[in-house]
Design a protein around this motif. Structure first.
Motif, short mmCIF file in Angstrom:
data_model
loop_
_atom_site.label_atom_id
_atom_site.label_comp_id
_atom_site.label_asym_id
_atom_site.label_seq_id
_atom_site.Cartn_x
_atom_site.Cartn_y
_atom_site.Cartn_z
N THR A 39 0.81 -1.22 0.00
CA THR A 39 0.00 0.00 0.00
C THR A 39 0.84 1.27 0.00
O THR A 39 0.59 2.20 -0.76
CB THR A 39 -0.94 0.01 1.22
N THR A 40 1.88 1.31 0.82
CA THR A 40 2.73 2.50 0.91
C THR A 40 3.42 2.78 -0.43
O THR A 40 3.45 3.92 -0.90
CB THR A 40 3.78 2.34 2.02
N ALA A 41 3.95 1.75 -1.05
CA ALA A 41 4.62 1.91 -2.35
C ALA A 41 3.63 2.33 -3.43
O ALA A 41 3.94 3.16 -4.29
CB ALA A 41 5.33 0.62 -2.74
N TRP A 42 2.43 1.76 -3.40
CA TRP A 42 1.41 2.11 -4.39
C TRP A 42 0.99 3.57 -4.27
O TRP A 42 0.89 4.28 -5.26
CB TRP A 42 0.20 1.19 -4.25
N VAL A 43 0.78 4.03 -3.05
CA VAL A 43 0.40 5.43 -2.82
C VAL A 43 1.53 6.36 -3.29
O VAL A 43 1.28 7.38 -3.93
CB VAL A 43 0.04 5.68 -1.34
N ALA A 44 2.76 6.01 -2.99
CA ALA A 44 3.91 6.82 -3.43
C ALA A 44 3.97 6.86 -4.96
O ALA A 44 4.23 7.92 -5.55
CB ALA A 44 5.20 6.25 -2.86
N ASN A 47 1.14 9.15 -6.23
CA ASN A 47 1.46 10.56 -5.97
C ASN A 47 2.53 11.07 -6.92
O ASN A 47 2.43 12.20 -7.43
CB ASN A 47 1.90 10.75 -4.52
#
Length: 56
Positions: A39-44, A47
């Motif tokens: 999730t963190t990598a996908w959001v980054a 963005n």
């Protein structure tokens, strides 16, 4: 079973990237394999894409 969504930018519906919720991404031409993305990598990634900060 994961529901995969195709990109709305896909012209013909076959040569595109598909996104699976909680799973990752895959190529529509090779649906048996996928790339797991947290999730963190996908959001980054989203963005950076929206801010046009990806290099070519």
């Amino acid at each position: 079973m994961t529901e995969w969504r195709k990109s709305t930018y896909s012209v013909n519906g076959t040569d595109c990237v598909e996104i699976g919720r909680g799973v990752g991404v895959r190529d529509s031409k090779a649906p048996a394999a996928h790339l797991a993305i947290g999730t963190t990598a996908w959001v980054a990634f989203l963005n950076a894409t929206k801010a046009d900060k990806l290099t070519r």
